[in-house]
Design a protein around this motif. Structure first.
Motif, short mmCIF file in Angstrom:
data_model
loop_
_atom_site.label_atom_id
_atom_site.label_comp_id
_atom_site.label_asym_id
_atom_site.label_seq_id
_atom_site.Cartn_x
_atom_site.Cartn_y
_atom_site.Cartn_z
N SER A 240 14.15 -5.38 -4.59
CA SER A 240 14.08 -5.39 -6.06
C SER A 240 15.21 -6.19 -6.69
O SER A 240 15.24 -6.36 -7.90
N GLY B 84 16.75 1.14 -7.03
CA GLY B 84 15.46 0.46 -7.11
C GLY B 84 14.80 0.42 -5.74
O GLY B 84 15.34 0.94 -4.76
N SER C 195 11.68 -5.55 -9.95
CA SER C 195 11.28 -6.95 -9.74
C SER C 195 12.36 -7.93 -10.18
O SER C 195 12.08 -8.94 -10.81
#
Length: 178
Positions: free
Chosen positions: A13, A9, A168
């Motif tokens: 993240s 990622g 996220s």
């Protein structure tokens, strides 16, 4: 039983925290293998933050290149991270700048070390960055490093039993048990 998990990622993240939680769900006493070379004070603070987040039940190992010299058989080990590990092969401090290894040389050395390390019967949780998700750099060295990182990520992902993309703070399964 040997198992390879890749967690990838972007920066911030949630990759490392997810890897640590996963390791703790699999073992009361996991191993944290840090590949970072500490370049400056700001980075040192990041390392300290990561160390403080983990408890005393972790076995901490710092190793910039030769992961295979550490015996982790029968253990759950978080390797954080492939990006910094690649950096240590690409910007080898043992040679002069003009003798920097080629991307192919660095990639072959990384793959050889990866194969030797993961030959052990352990659960390996590798953390890496998706640095190639942005635009193409105007810097030739950065483009070469992005190539190295991308090819190494592909090499690990191909051999992984499971691949997780962090977005996220949310884990998205890409490969493996769904």
């Amino acid at each position: 039983m040997k198992r390879i998990i890749l967690i990838t990622g972007g920066q911030r993240s949630g990759k490392s925290l997810y890897a640590e939680r996963l390791a703790l769900s699999l073992s009361e006493n996991p191993v944290y293998l840090a590949t970072a070379h500490i370049w400056d004070d700001e980075f040192r603070q990041r390392v300290i933050h990561h160390q403080q987040r983990r408890g005393s039940n972790w076995t901490n190992i710092e190793e910039e290149k030769a992961l295979s010299r550490h015996s982790v058989a029968g253990r759950v080990v978080v390797i954080d991270c492939i990006t910094l590990w690649c950096t240590n092969f690409f910007f080898d401090r043992t040679v002069n700048d003009w003798e920097q290894p080629t991307v192919d040389e660095a990639l072959k050395a990384l793959q050889k070390e990866f194969d030797a390390f993961t030959a052990q019967d352990a659960t390996f949780i590798f953390v890496t960055n998706e640095i190639g998700s942005g635009g193409v750099s105007d810097n030739a060295i950065q483009r070469k490093f992005t190539d190295l990182e991308g090819w190494m990520n592909q090499y690990v992902a191909e051999r992984a039993d499971e691949v997780v993309l962090m977005v996220s703070g949310i884990p998205v399964k890409i490969k493996g048990n769904k």
